[in-house]
Every structure is written in C-alpha cells, then in structure tokens.
Design a protein around this motif. Sequence first.
Motif, mmCIF file in Angstrom:
data_model
loop_
_atom_site.group_PDB
_atom_site.id
_atom_site.type_symbol
_atom_site.label_atom_id
_atom_site.label_comp_id
_atom_site.label_asym_id
_atom_site.label_seq_id
_atom_site.Cartn_x
_atom_site.Cartn_y
_atom_site.Cartn_z
ATOM 1 N N TYR A 127 52.227 62.033 93.159
ATOM 2 C CA TYR A 127 53.147 62.877 92.403
ATOM 3 C C TYR A 127 53.116 62.505 90.925
ATOM 4 O O TYR A 127 53.127 61.321 90.570
ATOM 5 C CB TYR A 127 54.563 62.730 92.956
ATOM 6 N N TYR A 184 55.039 63.163 87.197
ATOM 7 C CA TYR A 184 56.295 63.577 86.580
ATOM 8 C C TYR A 184 56.089 63.673 85.072
ATOM 9 O O TYR A 184 55.668 62.707 84.432
ATOM 10 C CB TYR A 184 57.403 62.585 86.926
ATOM 11 N N GLU A 198 57.855 68.106 88.309
ATOM 12 C CA GLU A 198 57.106 67.326 89.292
ATOM 13 C C GLU A 198 55.934 68.169 89.778
ATOM 14 O O GLU A 198 56.097 69.341 90.111
ATOM 15 C CB GLU A 198 58.004 66.969 90.477
#
Length: 299
Positions: free
Chosen positions: A115, A117, A146
């Motif tokens: 992930y 961000y 995200e």
Amino acid sequence: MTTPSIGTLGQVAIDSALPFDTSSIPLEIVLPETLHEEAEIIETNGMRGTVEHNKERTREGLKRVSGSIKVPCSRLALDTLLPYITGSAESTNVFALADSLPEFVMMIDRGAKVYTYSGCRIARASFNGTQGQMLFLDLDIEAETETTGAAGSFPALTMPTEKPYIMKDGVLTLQGDTRLFNSFNLTIQNQLNTELFENGLTRYDIPMVDRMISLATDHPWDTDNTDLVAQALDGAAATAVFTNDAASGDVLTFAMAAVQYPNKTPTNQGRDVTRLPLEGMVRSSGTTKPLIITNAHSA
C-alpha cells in the motif's frame, strides 16, 4: 490454500515524493501499524414505502486515510522524520519549527498487497519513554490517498542498524536543575484541517492550522522537587538531552523556551513513594521558538 501474511515480515518506507526506489528510507516500526483508508457508503435514506434499504440507492462517499505508527528513536530515523514533524529542513543537525508542514509519501508492505500513501502529514508526534525502556516516537498520520500495489513491489531496502536511544540516556533539566524522572512524553500536536474534500471524495490538501506542544514527566516527591510546585506563571526554560551511550556522538536535544505548569499539589496515592506528575505547555518566549530539536551525530 496460500500462506497468510505475517506482520513481522512487513516493511515500511518513507520518501519525499514518488516513486519508491532503492533511495527511499526504510523505517523499523513497532507493531501494530494502523494507517489505512476508510470509505463511506452514502444512501438516499428517504421515505420509500418500506423499511428496507435498497443497494441501488447508494453511492461511494468520502475516503479518509489516517493511522499511527511507532518508531524507536535513533539517528537515521529522526533525521528522516523530523522535517515532517517540525516543518523545516535540517540546518547543521538543528530542526526548527515552521508554520507549515511538508507532505511525504509512505509505503507499507503487508504481504499479500503493498500500500502506498500520498499527501501524508504528521498530526501528532510523541517522543516518549518509561524507566528501563527505549525512547519511542509515536506518530499519528493523516494522508490524502491510498493506492494498492501487487505483492513483491516493495523496493529492496536495508533496514537500519544504528543503536536506538533509551531512557537511561536522558538528562532532564527543569527550573535550572537536573531532575530524576521515570517517564517522559514530549508531544507536538500539529492541528490539521482534515476535511478539505470540496467536490471530491479524497482530501486535496491537509494544511496545519495551529500547533500545541506539551511536556509530561513524572518525578519522586521530595525536597529536591518542591520548587516544581506552584511555579511562576511565565514558567522557565527546560531541556531534555539524550546522549546515546552505545553510539558515540549521537546526542538528541529538546530545548524548550518556556514550560508553563498549572499548579497541582501532590497527594499520597498509596503506601509507596509519593509521585509528582507534571504536565505543562511548551510555549515561545519573546522571539524564541517554543521548541528546537537538535539531532547531533558524528557519523
């Protein structure tokens, strides 16, 4: 069946901008980590001749990205994170407070997916520790977006190996005298506007609108510390200096212009040592900034 992801095998990296590559900075964090997106589902919820809620009358709503990480304090980690906490770049090991915060990007490898961000800002930074333990940095992070990547897309990075700070390294000076203390918590609260969505579903900016700084420590109640009760309104300068015994030249200094303590008389809480917990606000004094952080090192 596939093997489930294991938290201890996860990885975290930080950078000033995309893309992530071998120049990005890895961080060792203490689990759990909680940075994640939460998306709303909005519905009409009107008068419709039934109590049932129909899926066709829904739309995707606002997406908020928030969470926390915990980092052991050490030289490289602090050099990486302090500009995003204070708002200013390093100047000969010194980090001064600024009126705005730069954004950064963070990548977290959670095994099955990676992930990313973007548009991250630090809402709260807490330098804290208790007797016999390490000095930690707890961070509350707000982000704009995200995105999800494939497993294995995290870059090949070498985790830090420098010695972290521990509470034993610390010397605390209040009212001009060094003090014994069994807990320490210096918190920088960067108050952010996290509701700038306008006509979109993700935040387009997360500006800082105010900042509060507090210092909480705990001391034995004895004749050496009676001057810490009923202090003058204007307070006094204070310092907390952590000299890393295991890493020559690594010295972390928090210089506070003025700490103001509301008076609180100590009381006997039990059949044990009477404690004097203190919690004050760190404020500027004249033109001197409330807090200056120095992350000195010889390497």
